[in-house]
Design an enzyme around this catalytic site. Structure first.
Site, short mmCIF file in Angstrom:
data_model
loop_
_atom_site.label_atom_id
_atom_site.label_comp_id
_atom_site.label_asym_id
_atom_site.label_seq_id
_atom_site.Cartn_x
_atom_site.Cartn_y
_atom_site.Cartn_z
N GLN A 159 -13.66 -14.51 23.75
CA GLN A 159 -13.80 -13.16 24.27
C GLN A 159 -14.65 -13.08 25.53
O GLN A 159 -14.56 -12.11 26.27
CB GLN A 159 -14.41 -12.26 23.20
CG GLN A 159 -13.53 -12.08 21.98
CD GLN A 159 -14.14 -11.17 20.95
OE1 GLN A 159 -14.88 -11.62 20.08
NE2 GLN A 159 -13.83 -9.89 21.04
N ASN B 295 -16.19 -16.34 10.90
CA ASN B 295 -16.37 -14.93 11.16
C ASN B 295 -15.33 -14.10 10.43
O ASN B 295 -14.14 -14.37 10.52
CB ASN B 295 -16.25 -14.66 12.67
CG ASN B 295 -16.61 -13.24 13.03
OD1 ASN B 295 -17.73 -12.79 12.76
ND2 ASN B 295 -15.67 -12.51 13.61
N GLU B 296 -15.77 -13.12 9.66
CA GLU B 296 -14.97 -12.16 8.93
C GLU B 296 -13.65 -12.75 8.39
O GLU B 296 -12.56 -12.36 8.81
CB GLU B 296 -14.71 -10.90 9.76
CG GLU B 296 -14.09 -11.10 11.11
CD GLU B 296 -14.10 -9.83 11.97
OE1 GLU B 296 -15.00 -8.99 11.80
OE2 GLU B 296 -13.20 -9.70 12.81
N TYR C 86 -18.47 -1.09 10.99
CA TYR C 86 -18.27 -0.11 12.05
C TYR C 86 -18.05 1.30 11.52
O TYR C 86 -18.49 2.27 12.13
CB TYR C 86 -17.07 -0.51 12.93
CG TYR C 86 -17.34 -1.74 13.75
CD1 TYR C 86 -17.95 -1.66 14.99
CD2 TYR C 86 -17.00 -3.00 13.27
CE1 TYR C 86 -18.21 -2.79 15.74
CE2 TYR C 86 -17.26 -4.14 14.01
CZ TYR C 86 -17.87 -4.03 15.24
OH TYR C 86 -18.14 -5.16 15.97
N GLU D 141 -22.49 -7.55 13.34
CA GLU D 141 -21.77 -6.70 14.30
C GLU D 141 -21.88 -5.26 13.86
O GLU D 141 -21.67 -4.93 12.69
CB GLU D 141 -20.28 -7.07 14.39
CG GLU D 141 -19.98 -8.39 15.06
CD GLU D 141 -18.48 -8.64 15.19
OE1 GLU D 141 -17.71 -7.65 15.30
OE2 GLU D 141 -18.08 -9.82 15.16
#
Length: 509
Positions: free
Chosen positions: A53, A199-200, A344, A410
């Site tokens: 990213q 990650n996730e 989130y 995050e």
């Protein structure tokens, strides 16, 4: 430093749930008043990015493609890609300087497996240029007093391993991932104390292998959200996450056996969480809410805590969900020093038990619950600011899972990408959610740190450069990719300086 204990930014993932009905939850922001000094002195505040990213230099210095390169070049991110991204590969010193100016304690980033080990089999030898880059980045962080928090895998498995044996679908991945982790521990572990293996994995397994709308774009009709012709949505999500847990626990065992005594670090895994709440007070909606949690969060956390999958998963998925051997169960159970939470937004759940009777089923039907979502999860709209959801998740981890050490790896506000630096909604979002973390801490939650996503505007998985989470704007029309601090960066800086702030953005002026 955290005491050692034993014991799923992506709107796309909600596409996995059947029969969704859109609604918008009313935004609420608690009027928190706090300062940095209200948190423990060893509480870590940081921000993060990931390799594909942000790094760029995708075709430089020996790096070979990952499944994310392949996914991007297939056009699934509006035809955009991470070939240049934010060019942190060449601009890491400038970026670390910005981190120092912002005042963060830690930077979370990932290592590109195919940059470090770029050979055609995804294993050795080590690429000296890749090794030099990560050493340079880590050293630059350390000399500036910034902790390095490293993720080993973030949607970017070497394409060579996908081509060789279909990557995470095969048990062969366990040995290769352990080998890769061994290289990272050996080369960087003298300076890196905090490691996240994968990650996730819940989002990776569902997006990549159920709907096919994430790398490596595997799925099967009629469940595909893309035109993929590879995969099996009925079995592969379960198999992939099973192999991730086995690979993760293998890496934890490796670290404890070969590196713990000398390096004294911590190894964990992250999970994408949603705050699940029943749509009504009806018992069936309450039961459906727990079932949804089991299939999304408990899928990862229950094996780590208890050594096996949730009962509701085993009952509904039946023989399609893999079984741990007794040895594997013992290895997976307790294989974490911390759990990373990625959070989130929230969802409401209403029962749809009739889905259990459908003969042709994949993972999403096994969920057997309608999830009513907000339209802002499917567009560039801003997330509603509902920090109570994160606070409730932390309370649940405390009550259901023995209060494990947690890093919020995050959390951040999604907006449409534009050149405006006046990101008022992000200021309100950060203020509310950091306040929620403080409330959870005061309620006994074992939270060790908070990382705002993301440090700068990066290449997002589905949105490419069309959405934004960054504290810093990156001007992609500028050949130098100049970075500019947004209002949120100024707010975060003043908070980290110890100034009492509220959610009124005028305080950063």
């Amino acid at each position: 430093m955290m005491e050692r204990e034993t014991s799923f930014t992506l709107g796309f993932l909600i596409l996995i749930i059947l029969n969704l009905a859109a609604t918008r939850v009313v935004s609420t922001v608690t009027d928190y008043q706090y300062t940095r000094s209200d948190f423990p002195v060893d509480f870590v505040f940081g921000s993060g990015t990931s390799a594909y990213q942000v790094e760029g230099a995708a075709n430089e210095d020996g790096r070979t493609p990952s499944i994310w390169d392949t996914f991007a070049y297939a056009g699934y991110a509006h035809g955009e890609n991470g070939d240049v991204a934010c060019d942190q590969y060449h601009k890491y010193k400038e970026d670390v300087r910005l981190m120092v100016e912002t005042g963060i304690d830690a930077y979370r980033f990932s290592i590109s497996w195919s940059r470090l080990l770029p050979s055609t089999n995804g294993r050795g030898p080590v690429n000296p240029k890749g090794l030099q880059y990560y050493n340079n980045l880590i050293n630059q962080l350390i000399i500036n007093g910034i902790q390095a928090h490293v993720t080993l895998h973030n949607f970017d498995l070497p394409q060579a391993l996908e081509d060789e044996y279909e990557g995470w679908v095969s048990r062969d991945i366990i040995g290769d991932f352990t080998y890769y982790a061994d290289v990272c521990f050996r080369e960087f572990g003298d300076r890196v104390l905090y490691w996240t293996t994968v990650n996730e994995p819940n989002v990776f397994a569902l997006g990549g292998y159920d709907k096919g709308n994430a790398p490596p774009n595997r799925c099967s009709p009629p469940f595909c959200a893309t035109n993929s012709t590879r995969g099996n949505s009925t079995f592969e999500p379960y198999l992939v996450l099973h192999h991730i847990l086995l690979a993760h626990s293998s890496v934890v065992r490796l670290y404890k056996t070969n590196y713990m005594d000398q390096q004294g670090g911590f190894v964990g895994i992250s999970v994408y969480t949603l705050a699940y709440t029943p749509q009504t007070n009806l018992e069936q909606d309450k039961v459906a809410t727990q079932r949804a949690r089991d299939f999304f969060i408990g899928w990862i956390v229950e094996p780590l805590i208890h050594g096996d999958y949730p009962i509701s998963m085993k009952r509904n998925a039946g023989a399609r969900i893999p079984t741990f051997t007794s040895i594997e169960s013992k290895q997976v159970k307790g294989s974490y020093d911390f759990i990373g939470i990625i959070h989130y937004t929230n969802v409401n759940v209403t029962d749809n038990s009739g889905a259990l009777n459908i003969k042709l089923r994949d993972y999403t039907q096994d969920m057997a619950a309608n999830i009513i979502y907000r339209e802002d999860m499917f567009s560039n709209d801003e997330y509603s600011v509902t920090p109570w959801g994160l606070q409730e998740e932390l309370d649940i981890f405390k009550l259901l899972y023995g209060n494990p050490p947690i890093f919020i790896l995050e959390n951040g506000q999604r907006t449409a990408s534009n050149s405006s630096l006046e990101d008022v909604s992000r200021v309100k979002y950060l203020h509310g959610y950091i306040g929620a973390v403080l409330h959870a801490l005061r309620n006994g939650s074992n939270v060790k740190g908070y990382f705002a996503w993301s440090f700068m505007d990066v290449f997002e998985l589905l949105d490419g450069y069309r959405s934004s989470y960054g504290l810093y704007y990156v001007d992609h029309n500028d050949p130098e990719l100049k970075r500019y601090p947004k209002l949120s960066a100024k707010w975060y800086k003043r908070f980290l300086m110890g100034i009492e702030l509220d959610n009124d953005p005028s305080i950063t002026a």
